[in-house]
Design a protein around this motif. Structure first.
Motif, PDB file in Angstrom:
ATOM      1  N   SER A  23       1.361  -1.388   0.099  1.00  0.00           N
ATOM      2  CA  SER A  23       0.046   0.324  -0.074  1.00  0.00           C
ATOM      3  C   SER A  23       0.708   0.875   0.086  1.00  0.00           C
ATOM      4  O   SER A  23       0.617   2.166  -0.769  1.00  0.00           O
ATOM      5  N   GLY A  24       1.904   1.339   0.992  1.00  0.00           N
ATOM      6  CA  GLY A  24       2.719   2.235   0.914  1.00  0.00           C
ATOM      7  C   GLY A  24       3.831   3.061  -0.487  1.00  0.00           C
ATOM      8  O   GLY A  24       3.763   3.997  -1.172  1.00  0.00           O
ATOM      9  N   ARG A  26       1.861   1.782  -3.219  1.00  0.00           N
ATOM     10  CA  ARG A  26       0.995   2.409  -4.179  1.00  0.00           C
ATOM     11  C   ARG A  26       1.181   3.802  -3.974  1.00  0.00           C
ATOM     12  O   ARG A  26       0.370   4.724  -5.057  1.00  0.00           O
ATOM     13  N   GLU A  27       0.385   4.317  -3.029  1.00  0.00           N
ATOM     14  CA  GLU A  27       0.479   5.765  -2.569  1.00  0.00           C
ATOM     15  C   GLU A  27       1.360   6.626  -2.949  1.00  0.00           C
ATOM     16  O   GLU A  27       1.256   7.566  -3.549  1.00  0.00           O
ATOM     17  N   GLU A  30       0.417   6.942  -7.173  1.00  0.00           N
ATOM     18  CA  GLU A  30      -1.049   7.494  -7.106  1.00  0.00           C
ATOM     19  C   GLU A  30       0.011   9.392  -6.644  1.00  0.00           C
ATOM     20  O   GLU A  30      -0.680   9.854  -7.814  1.00  0.00           O
ATOM     21  N   ALA A  31       0.098   9.937  -5.495  1.00  0.00           N
ATOM     22  CA  ALA A  31       1.248  11.500  -5.560  1.00  0.00           C
ATOM     23  C   ALA A  31       2.144  11.217  -6.907  1.00  0.00           C
ATOM     24  O   ALA A  31       1.910  12.551  -6.822  1.00  0.00           O
ATOM     25  N   HIS A  34      -0.650  10.433 -10.060  1.00  0.00           N
ATOM     26  CA  HIS A  34      -1.906  10.944 -10.534  1.00  0.00           C
ATOM     27  C   HIS A  34      -2.841   9.340 -11.385  1.00  0.00           C
ATOM     28  O   HIS A  34      -3.984   9.977 -11.872  1.00  0.00           O
ATOM     29  N   ARG A  36      -3.457   4.820 -11.385  1.00  0.00           N
ATOM     30  CA  ARG A  36      -2.930   3.647 -10.266  1.00  0.00           C
ATOM     31  C   ARG A  36      -2.621   2.718 -11.758  1.00  0.00           C
ATOM     32  O   ARG A  36      -2.515   1.791 -11.882  1.00  0.00           O
TER      33      ARG A  36
END
Length: 157
Positions: A23-24, A26-27, A30-31, A34, A36
């Motif tokens: 998850s980290g 993926r964050e 996306e940051a 922008h 996925r």
């Protein structure tokens, strides 16, 4: 560029070649971009995969452009193919899973477990047993982490 990749995780690869991206990670993806979407490629020097976001892909192209400028000869072509030709862009679902193609899985020497490890701007995905063979003796702390993660998943290191 926003954020860097940190940490590690061991995730299983299921029968449909799906694996969850931490998850980290993926964050950060996306940051930065922008989107996925994860870009995966064979690592240039190691028997693993390298992963990054689309914005980092643009940085790689800029680097190639600075190196070769207006020289569009065969050396640039070869470098561009190495950098972009074997990549795959993979979207992930709401659970953070990507589907590895048989080819990218083979290029990464992956089997049933995927060890994710951050490398700042990028991250690597290793077959944990290959990682132990290649890096275990030179990095005993990493070897200890990998062995503990294999055992936590019910395997034997």
């Amino acid at each position: 560029m926003q954020g860097f990749f940190h940490g590690y995780a061991m995730n299983g690869i299921d029968a449909k070649n799906r694996v969850s991206v931490p998850s980290g990670y993926r964050e950060v993806i996306e940051a930065r971009s922008h989107a996925r979407i994860i870009v995966l490629a064979p690592h240039e020097r190691e028997p693993c995969l390298i992963g990054y976001d689309q914005a980092y892909s643009a940085r790689l192209y800029e680097k190639l452009d600075r190196r070769f400028g207006d020289d569009f000869g065969p050396e640039r072509d070869d470098a561009a193919r190495r950098q972009f030709g074997a990549t795959e862009q993979l979207g992930y679902d709401d659970n953070g899973r990507i589907v590895l193609s048989p080819m990218i899985k083979e290029l990464g020497e992956l089997d049933r477990l995927a060890f994710f490890i951050a490398a700042g701007d990028t991250f690597e995905i290793w077959n944990p047993n290959v990682l132990l063979e290649v890096k275990g003796a030179s990095d005993p702390r990493l070897a200890r982490i990998v062995r503990a993660q294999i055992e936590a998943k019910g395997g034997k290191a």
